[in-house]
Design an enzyme around this catalytic site. Structure first.
Site, mmCIF file in Angstrom:
data_model
loop_
_atom_site.group_PDB
_atom_site.id
_atom_site.type_symbol
_atom_site.label_atom_id
_atom_site.label_comp_id
_atom_site.label_asym_id
_atom_site.label_seq_id
_atom_site.Cartn_x
_atom_site.Cartn_y
_atom_site.Cartn_z
ATOM 1 N N LYS B 9 0.669 -1.223 -0.157
ATOM 2 C CA LYS B 9 0.000 -0.048 -0.051
ATOM 3 C C LYS B 9 0.917 1.274 -0.003
ATOM 4 C CE LYS B 9 -3.472 2.133 2.995
ATOM 5 N NZ LYS B 9 -2.613 3.359 3.221
ATOM 6 N N LYS B 14 7.698 0.952 1.503
ATOM 7 C CA LYS B 14 8.322 0.044 0.539
ATOM 8 C C LYS B 14 9.384 0.701 0.330
ATOM 9 C CE LYS B 14 5.136 0.699 -2.523
ATOM 10 N NZ LYS B 14 4.085 1.189 -1.663
ATOM 11 N N LYS B 40 6.378 9.221 -8.566
ATOM 12 C CA LYS B 40 7.106 10.125 -7.796
ATOM 13 C C LYS B 40 8.578 10.259 -8.090
ATOM 14 C CE LYS B 40 5.308 8.965 -3.757
ATOM 15 N NZ LYS B 40 5.043 7.724 -4.092
ATOM 16 N N ASP B 127 -0.358 -0.676 -5.344
ATOM 17 C CA ASP B 127 -1.206 -1.808 -5.742
ATOM 18 C C ASP B 127 -0.853 -2.182 -7.388
ATOM 19 O OD1 ASP B 127 -2.799 -3.831 -5.456
ATOM 20 O OD2 ASP B 127 -4.426 -2.649 -4.619
#
Lengths: 388, 255
Positions: B9, B14, B40, B127
């Site tokens: 998510k 991450k 990003k 996702d």
């Protein structure tokens, strides 16, 4: 204006190249594309459509499929069609939309292979490259799949003709003339890839002593056969009388020394006066071969012009003229003598310039098919007055 | 060459996890490449003191194909080879297609042959929302997918969706599920809930990173926690996870 075409047509796409190269081989070619687009691949770009059956299909991709990533429908449809039609193999090719949405053609091919137990190979077309890439990749993939077992070479001189599709050679008898010429020169023709030869003939291509590459669509395949079977290749189309004879000699030489020959590139001179010399535009092996023929038969060296879309083809970088866009081509053509090209190109030259039509189906489709003359192993002297 | 993709998510940690693992692998003497697959383009910034690197799509936008492999790959302060896929102008274009284009460009320019990374880590946006974001788990890309999650309900929900996608693609010979990485947020029954999730997918918790003030402090300093606070519990947890991955794949650290 770079990359802008105002007057000219565009060349057929890679998907059309795939459909054309595999048309006669008994496989089922499925192009993942919207309904209606099949008429482009199968009629506008395919003169054999009205004479010869072939399993060329589109998937009928819908907006919903694109949004939802409905790969399963494609897989099911292909498997169902394969069950009904029993093709020898299945080829999957993609149009721009599935490429943009990242459809995993390799994985879909794996699934169809697992369900049908048939050979399935994806060709990574995107609908935006020229037909040369689609045709070249497809023939290479086909040979890599089916033509890999070692076979004994023939005792008599023998040859494969590689790179024949109607997109470059129409259905006006040119390919048959090339075949006849080679036979008259004492060669057994093992196969012609891919016009007029059966699946079985093509997969036995390894037994030929030499390969004749007649368009850039066949070059990757010829290189593969060289690696796989040590079969040397010669590039060139036997056009005119003397150049055709020269090419036959090159084939015999290649059989003897086992070396490849880029005959159409290097068996011609660069015109001493580049300006006002005749210029040829066509697929570059064909165009180069015609330049060779003009020099050998008529002692008239010619320039070869390579349009931007065909730059992936084989051409001579130190001699041939690359046209980056329509505007630069227009400029180049103001400095040439007689232009030998598809009739669509005539719109770029002045009324005072002489022009010899050389219809190219990959460029103008069926528009000028009737005017497309056979030049293979033929006398070109009727052109002398126009060219001089 | 071991290739691993990390999903989870948005905002779950991450990039922090991947950056720490990359730094630890590099410190062990392995050649490691970290590829940020998020428009990003901030996956690899801690390897460059917080600075962002030029993205592959920036290069394509500016030069079309007229740039070199070296223009795409940046060596970080900790020796990690860094690549950012980048993305389209926000609100326009197609980010998923951008990921595909960037990964294809890396391959075309020979990134894996030239740099010969022993480990490639793909840090993938949130996702598996479309074909583009499944690219890192496709055949020829990652061997394993790790899903980073906390015990929070929405994170577990997202992790479950990703695990379902991995499971769905198993028949396509895509990446296997390597396991779940629990990035603790100190919610009730956190480990228990993630364990249930993992068991639902016949998997396990591959690593657990406790809630850590040092991680936040390291990020403020634009560093990996294993670089800024090598003796912290978080650094040790990341190291244990890295060692377990190497052990699983039989890769030996050089130092």
């Amino acid at each position: 204006m770079k990359q802008t075409t105002r007057t000219l047509s565009i060349y057929s796409s890679d998907t059309a190249g795939t459909a054309s190269m595999l048309y006669e081989l008994g496989g089922m070619t499925v192009i993942h594309d919207a309904s209606g687009c099949n008429s482009t691949y199968s009629t506008h770009d395919e003169p054999r459509w009205y004479q010869m059956d072939s399993m060329i299909y589109i998937s009928g991709l819908t907006e919903t499929d694109v949004i939802l990533g409905n790969d399963e429908r494609l897989i099911e449809d292909v498997c169902k069609a394969a069950k009904e039609l029993s093709p020898r193999f299945i080829t999957l090719a993609a149009s721009p939309m599935p490429v943009m949405t990242g459809t995993d053609l390799d994985a879909i091919a794996d699934e169809i292979r697992a369900r049908t137990l048939l050979p399935v190979f994806p060709i990574h077309t995107n609908g935006m490259n020229s037909y040369l890439k689609g045709a070249s990749d497809s023939l290479l993939a086909f040979l890599q799949y089916f033509c890999k077992e070692n076979v004994e070479k023939t005792v008599r001189p023998s040859v494969n003709i590689i790179g024949a599709t109607p997109l470059d050679f129409s259905i006006n008898g040119t390919v048959e003339s090339i075949r006849k010429f080679l036979m008259e020169e004492g060669f057994d023709v093992i196969s012609c890839m891919s016009m007029g030869s059966s699946f079985e003939e093509i997969i036995s291509a390894g037994k030929a002593q030499v390969n004749l590459v007649i368009s850039s669509c066949g070059l990757a395949a010829a290189k593969y056969l060289f690696r796989q079977f040590h079969t040397p290749f010669v590039t060139g189309v036997p056009l005119g009388k003397r150049y055709a004879g020269h090419l036959a000699q090159e084939l015999r030489k290649a059989i003897k020394n086992g070396e490849n020959s880029f005959s159409c590139l290097y068996d011609r001179s660069i015109p001493q006066e580049r300006e006002n010399a005749p210029a040829v535009i066509h697929e570059s092996i064909f165009a180069s071969s015609l330049a060779c023929a003009l020099e050998k038969d008529l002692s008239i060296p010619a320039n070869v012009i390579v349009p931007e879309e065909l730059q992936i083809s084989l051409y001579r970088k130190d001699a041939d003229i690359v046209a980056e866009c329509e505007d630069s081509l227009r400029e180049i053509l103001t400095h040439t003598g007689t232009l030998i090209a598809d009739p669509f190109y005539q719109a770029l030259i002045s009324e005072n310039q002489s022009f010899i039509p050389l219809p190219h189906e990959a460029f103008s489709g069926r528009c000028f098919r009737r005017a497309n003359k056979v030049l293979a192993a033929r006398d070109l002297s009727q052109w002398r007055d126009i060219l001089c | 060459m071991l290739k691993i993709a990390f999903y989870g998510k948005g905002g779950i940690g991450k990039s922090t996890t991947v950056s720490n693992l990359a730094a630890i692998f590099a410190k062990m003497g392995l050649t490691v490449m970290q590829i940020g697959c998020d428009p990003k383009a901030d996956s690899t910034s801690v390897h460059h003191g917080g600075k962002r690197i030029v993205t592959v799509l920036d290069l394509i936008r500016k030069y079309n194909d007229d740039f070199s492999l070296e223009d795409m790959v940046f060596r970080g302060e900790d020796n990690v080879l860094c690549v950012e896929a980048g993305g389209p102008v926000p609100g326009m274009g197609c980010a998923g297609r951008g990921i595909i284009a960037a990964l294809e460009k890396l391959e075309q320019k020979g990134a894996y042959e030239v740099y010969k990374p022993q480990i490639v880590l793909y840090d993938v946006l949130g996702d598996v929302v479309c074909g583009g974001f499944s690219m890192p788990m496709r055949k020829g890309y990652a061997h394993e997918v790790y899903i980073v999650t906390s015990g929070e309900k929405m994170s577990i929900y997202a992790a479950g969706n990703i695990a379902m996608a991995v499971d769905l693609f198993r028949k396509r010979s895509y990446a296997e599920l390597g396991g779940f990485i629990l990035n603790c947020r100190d919610v009730p029954d956190e480990e228990k809930n993630v364990k249930v999730l993992a068991e639902d997918f016949h998997s396990s918790i591959a690593g657990k990173i406790g809630r850590s003030r040092e991680i936040q402090e390291a990020e403020r300093l634009n560093k990996c926690v294993c670089g800024a606070f090598p003796d912290s519990p978080a650094a040790k947890e990341y190291t244990l996870l890295a060692e377990n991955i190497l052990k699983k794949w039989g890769i030996k650290a050089k130092c």
